[in-house]
Design an enzyme around this catalytic site. Structure first.
Site, PDB file in Angstrom:
ATOM      1  CE1 TYR A   1      -3.498   2.794   0.677  1.00 48.26           C
ATOM      2  CE2 TYR A   1      -2.081   3.230   2.527  1.00 48.26           C
ATOM      3  CZ  TYR A   1      -3.121   3.554   1.749  1.00 48.26           C
ATOM      4  OH  TYR A   1      -4.106   4.518   1.732  1.00 48.26           O
ATOM      5  CG  PHE A   2       3.104   2.576   3.356  1.00 50.15           C
ATOM      6  CD1 PHE A   2       2.030   3.193   3.706  1.00 50.15           C
ATOM      7  CD2 PHE A   2       3.831   2.030   4.715  1.00 50.15           C
ATOM      8  CE1 PHE A   2       1.326   3.117   4.919  1.00 50.15           C
ATOM      9  CE2 PHE A   2       3.262   2.196   5.767  1.00 50.15           C
ATOM     10  CZ  PHE A   2       2.032   2.720   5.879  1.00 50.15           C
TER      11      PHE A   2
END
Lengths: 344, 344
Positions: free
Chosen positions: B182-183
């Site tokens: 996600y990051f």
């Protein structure tokens, strides 16, 4: 239990890896991706010259990159070093698995993984199709995931290893226009590296992120850059207020790269990292002749990221856990336990 | 030429958009992605309440999100505001094109595009397949590219518009483990936003990047987070030195989110940005109750990025070009030209 711990302690003392000061003289088994040209080829050669066994991983070794394979062979022979090439297409999990398995089968271990493969594109962001952005994320980021999934089980089993990521100063510093899909992918790669680092420390695996600045010469990065698939959209920019902009960006960019910018500096930086004792390697190394500010930004960002881990009680994942330290600490607890038992 | 310029000047004076101070009272036509829940739903409602025509774009409006569509309708009726829903699946270019075309057909213009759609996953990085990383990049980043490619031709034609990106503090500040894919995607999105901004200013299009911190409540972000497809690999982490780590991360993370962290702050920040006069909007707005450091890092990074553009001679792309300013400047050149002609 105490006997088991004592046994472990003896094993540790017998294991040369438990003596970090010996790192410099250790021959590491190293694999590096994207080693047909650029940073990859230079780094593979520099590491081999430093005495390591280096697998320069290259795709299409029997096809268009056959000449690069021959060159590497010649380099190995001429310099009497252990530089080997291996077929590895980072776009394929099967290819990554096969290459890593062969390296492990041949050496019974793997010490260092260097994520270097990458590709660049140049043009207005809007003129790239989503498919092109996906491809670029694949070669720059998913590539590292495939190699990690192939190699990390072995490094975790060893409870020792080093992962080196060749990031880009763009993920923190100056980002000229017309390079958006590439910068997006590299920023993703850097973010992945930062989090992976913390998820590997407890396994005894260390991480270093190499941050090269822009080099307009010395690699094929700019020469081989892809262009937007949507030519009509790109033409709208050229017919509008961004007329001549591509040239302006390239000329401006080239103007700030110092004439003595030496791509070999990146290879040298990686050799130095590999030869630094375990647990002492820097989290990041910048090599950015244009000084685009990445070094300044990352100094702050790595610091606030460490701070967050402290705040949430996970300070230990900031440094790689050494199997030796782990077991010595267990032995120490056992000793203290024994002492305290004696006292009561 | 002089006649033509004078004509332009009159047209500009007649055009209400050339009076930036009127922005606050202007009704904007706005589209926001991922508006079925979370920041998206809140922001759509807040903007509609502020008097704008808001298209809350949602996928599967006739399927699983039909209740969200009904809720939005009810909200519009109860509050007597212009909140509309529109089918838009950010995973499909055809869907993005159809939605944007309908909005433009209905309103003859589009003023603001808000990239908000996103999805999160949680687990050890190594246990996610490359395909999962690709999917996550698709929903968080390629989504914006599809909507941009659908909407930007209209904004460029208007020579006026605003693009708002809902980024994440993780792309600069603290990044807890187990959120790597996600990051990586959000860092990619932020990097894309930064470069797009500079490629749109000359078209008269302004950019604001909203940087929300972590909210463990108030959105479905954590509740709906995906998990690693490779369960066996995840189990190795749980059976090894990362036993209990998922809980440690979640608890630690939750412990630093202040109890009064209010997700509506993000919606309010976006309303404020929309109502700020053209040319005066901030490049970034942080709303981060946990203070993870993103605000500190971005202050430095946006500054060194501006510095790089100055160094390479592209200072002008830092601020959106106003059609009015552009033409007034042309008129002024013509005036100076006239003066200087008289002198010779």
């Amino acid at each position: 239990m105490a006997v088991l711990r004592e046994l472990f302690r003896i094993l540790i003392l017998l294991n040369p890896k438990s003596k970090p000061e010996m790192n410099k003289h250790m021959k590491n088994i190293i694999v590096i991706t994207g080693a047909s040209s650029g940073f990859g080829a230079l780094t593979a050669r520099a590491l081999a010259k430093a005495g390591h066994t280096v697998y320069a991983s290259i795709r299409e070794t029997k096809g268009r990159n056959a000449p690069q394979v021959e060159e590497a062979k010649k380099f190995a022979k001429d310099n009497n070093v252990d530089l080997r090439t291996i077929e590895l297409d980072v776009a394929s999990q099967a290819s990554a698995d096969a290459a890593i398995q062969k390296i492990i089968a041949d050496n019974k271990r793997l010490d260092v993984v260097i994520h270097n493969a990458g590709h660049m594109v140049f043009g207005p962001a809007e003129a790239f199709t989503p498919e092109q952005l996906a491809e670029l994320y694949d070669v720059n980021v998913l590539s590292t995931q495939r190699v990690n999934r192939a190699a990390l089980p072995q490094l975790r089993k060893q409870r020792r290893g080093l992962v080196v990521w060749v990031s880009s100063s763009s993920s923190a510093g100056g980002t000229p226009p017309y390079l958006a899909p590439y910068f997006a992918a590299k920023a993703g790669m850097d973010a992945l590296a930062v989090v992976y680092a913390r998820e590997l420390t407890r396994w005894g695996i260390e991480t270093t992120i190499i941050v090269p600045g822009a080099f307009t010469g010395g690699t094929n990065h700019f020469a081989h850059a892809g262009s937007p698939a949507d030519k009509a959209r790109a033409a709208e920019y050229e017919a509008g207020p961004y007329k001549g902009f591509a040239d302006d960006v390239l000329k401006g960019f080239a103007s700030i790269v110092p004439p003595d910018a030496n791509v070999e500096g990146v290879a040298d930086a990686i050799v130095k990292v590999v030869e630094t004792p375990f647990g002492k390697r820097p989290f990041r190394v910048h090599y950015d002749p244009t000084q685009d500010g990445a070094e300044v930004v990352n100094a702050v960002s790595d610091r606030v990221r460490a701070e967050l881990l402290r705040r949430i009680g996970l300070t230990d994942v900031l440094t790689p856990r050494s199997l030796a330290v782990e077991l010595q600490s267990a032995a120490w607890s056992s000793h203290v336990e024994g002492e305290s038992n004696r006292r009561t």
